[in-house]
Design an enzyme around this catalytic site. Sequence first.
Site, PDB file in Angstrom:
ATOM      1  N   ARG A 212      11.649 -37.296 -13.389  1.00 29.61           N
ATOM      2  CA  ARG A 212      11.210 -36.371 -12.337  1.00 29.61           C
ATOM      3  C   ARG A 212      10.629 -37.151 -11.154  1.00 29.61           C
ATOM      4  NH1 ARG A 212       5.665 -32.816 -12.654  1.00 29.61           N
ATOM      5  NH2 ARG A 212       5.931 -31.727 -10.671  1.00 29.61           N
TER       6      ARG A 212
ATOM      7  N   GLU B  66     -10.123 -34.159 -15.190  1.00 30.05           N
ATOM      8  CA  GLU B  66      -8.809 -33.728 -14.680  1.00 30.05           C
ATOM      9  C   GLU B  66      -8.081 -34.955 -14.127  1.00 30.05           C
ATOM     10  OE1 GLU B  66      -9.202 -30.584 -11.809  1.00 30.05           O
ATOM     11  OE2 GLU B  66      -7.083 -30.677 -11.200  1.00 30.05           O
TER      12      GLU B  66
ATOM     13  N   ARG C 196      -0.485 -34.896  -0.170  1.00 31.65           N
ATOM     14  CA  ARG C 196       0.803 -34.214  -0.296  1.00 31.65           C
ATOM     15  C   ARG C 196       0.775 -32.866   0.432  1.00 31.65           C
ATOM     16  NH1 ARG C 196       2.725 -34.404  -6.345  1.00 31.65           N
ATOM     17  NH2 ARG C 196       4.671 -33.811  -5.300  1.00 31.65           N
TER      18      ARG C 196
ATOM     19  N   ALA D 299       0.939 -28.155 -11.833  1.00 28.90           N
ATOM     20  CA  ALA D 299       0.738 -27.150 -10.776  1.00 28.90           C
ATOM     21  C   ALA D 299      -0.307 -26.109 -11.160  1.00 28.90           C
ATOM     22  CB  ALA D 299       2.065 -26.477 -10.453  1.00 28.90           C
TER      23      ALA D 299
ATOM     24  N   ASP E 159     -10.934 -21.083 -16.995  1.00 28.03           N
ATOM     25  CA  ASP E 159     -11.874 -20.361 -17.864  1.00 28.03           C
ATOM     26  C   ASP E 159     -11.865 -20.923 -19.280  1.00 28.03           C
ATOM     27  OD1 ASP E 159     -12.704 -18.730 -15.821  1.00 28.03           O
ATOM     28  OD2 ASP E 159     -11.577 -16.968 -16.465  1.00 28.03           O
TER      29      ASP E 159
ATOM     30  N   TYR F  61       6.037 -39.988  -9.206  1.00 22.51           N
ATOM     31  CA  TYR F  61       5.357 -40.002 -10.506  1.00 22.51           C
ATOM     32  C   TYR F  61       5.620 -41.251 -11.344  1.00 22.51           C
ATOM     33  CZ  TYR F  61       4.660 -35.082  -9.346  1.00 22.51           C
ATOM     34  OH  TYR F  61       4.295 -33.918  -8.721  1.00 22.51           O
TER      35      TYR F  61
ATOM     36  N   PRO G 103       2.869 -27.998 -16.954  1.00 21.16           N
ATOM     37  CA  PRO G 103       4.289 -27.819 -16.678  1.00 21.16           C
ATOM     38  C   PRO G 103       4.934 -28.980 -15.938  1.00 21.16           C
ATOM     39  CG  PRO G 103       2.956 -26.352 -15.319  1.00 21.16           C
ATOM     40  CD  PRO G 103       2.047 -26.943 -16.346  1.00 21.16           C
ATOM     41  N   ASN G 104       6.151 -29.250 -16.328  1.00 20.40           N
ATOM     42  CA  ASN G 104       7.032 -30.263 -15.719  1.00 20.40           C
ATOM     43  C   ASN G 104       6.650 -31.705 -16.048  1.00 20.40           C
ATOM     44  OD1 ASN G 104       8.811 -28.423 -14.259  1.00 20.40           O
ATOM     45  ND2 ASN G 104       6.988 -27.926 -13.071  1.00 20.40           N
TER      46      ASN G 104
ATOM     47  N   ASN H 154      -4.134 -33.020 -17.438  1.00 20.06           N
ATOM     48  CA  ASN H 154      -3.321 -32.978 -16.226  1.00 20.06           C
ATOM     49  C   ASN H 154      -2.676 -31.595 -16.231  1.00 20.06           C
ATOM     50  OD1 ASN H 154      -1.502 -33.050 -14.157  1.00 20.06           O
ATOM     51  ND2 ASN H 154      -0.744 -35.114 -14.605  1.00 20.06           N
TER      52      ASN H 154
ATOM     53  N   HIS I  26      -4.496 -36.336 -12.116  1.00 20.26           N
ATOM     54  CA  HIS I  26      -3.207 -36.138 -11.451  1.00 20.26           C
ATOM     55  C   HIS I  26      -2.625 -37.520 -11.184  1.00 20.26           C
ATOM     56  CE1 HIS I  26      -3.665 -31.838 -10.869  1.00 20.26           C
ATOM     57  NE2 HIS I  26      -4.943 -32.078 -10.608  1.00 20.26           N
ATOM     58  N   ILE I  27      -1.381 -37.703 -11.537  1.00 19.71           N
ATOM     59  CA  ILE I  27      -0.729 -38.999 -11.361  1.00 19.71           C
ATOM     60  C   ILE I  27      -0.598 -39.331  -9.878  1.00 19.71           C
ATOM     61  CG2 ILE I  27       1.477 -40.221 -11.700  1.00 19.71           C
ATOM     62  CD1 ILE I  27       1.747 -38.526 -14.331  1.00 19.71           C
ATOM     63  N   SER I  28      -0.160 -38.342  -9.110  1.00 16.84           N
ATOM     64  CA  SER I  28      -0.008 -38.540  -7.662  1.00 16.84           C
ATOM     65  C   SER I  28      -1.324 -38.189  -6.967  1.00 16.84           C
ATOM     66  CB  SER I  28       1.114 -37.635  -7.136  1.00 16.84           C
ATOM     67  OG  SER I  28       0.750 -36.264  -7.288  1.00 16.84           O
TER      68      SER I  28
END
Length: 152
Positions: free
Chosen positions: A17, A97, A106, A76, A86, A22, A9-10, A73, A99-101
């Site tokens: 954004r 996995e 954070r 959230a 799962d 990001y 999401p997002n 990615n 994550h950009i940030s």
Amino acid sequence: MQILLLNGPNLNMLGTREPAVYGHDTLDEIVKRVERRAFELGAEITACQSNHEGVLVDFIQQNQARAAGIIINPGAFGHYSYAIRDAVSGSTLPAVEVHISNVHAREAFRETMVLSAVCRGVITGLGWRGYIYALESLVASIEDKAEEKDKK
Ligand code: DQA
């Protein structure tokens, strides 16, 4: 070699954004770079972005039989989706996995990572290049495994 590339999401809003967090690149630009690198490595990307948990679960289930690995990615969802955890775990595919940030630098809620334990590794805080590093390590480890198998 098929690699599934999932974005949660997002992440469709990348580019506009919170660019200070990001960056300015759009998801489309990033996916194109990953596809180009995949081509160089002899791999192929099947990409999916969704704001909906079930769509990401369906995508994994529908593509797992013909895929060799997963780059995800989860956005959230990485902090609370047991359903995606799962699905990744159930696929038995090696996953990385991204994550950009840097989620550890954070808010405290981002410290909870429910997907990470079923992934080979996690890349967080290295910007869009995290996807490229994830791809390179995934392809290398899949090739290592194949070589080991051949030796037996
Ligand atoms: C993110 C980090 C998550 O905490 C956040 O919810 C996102 C983006 C990242 O790429 O840095 O949506 O996954």
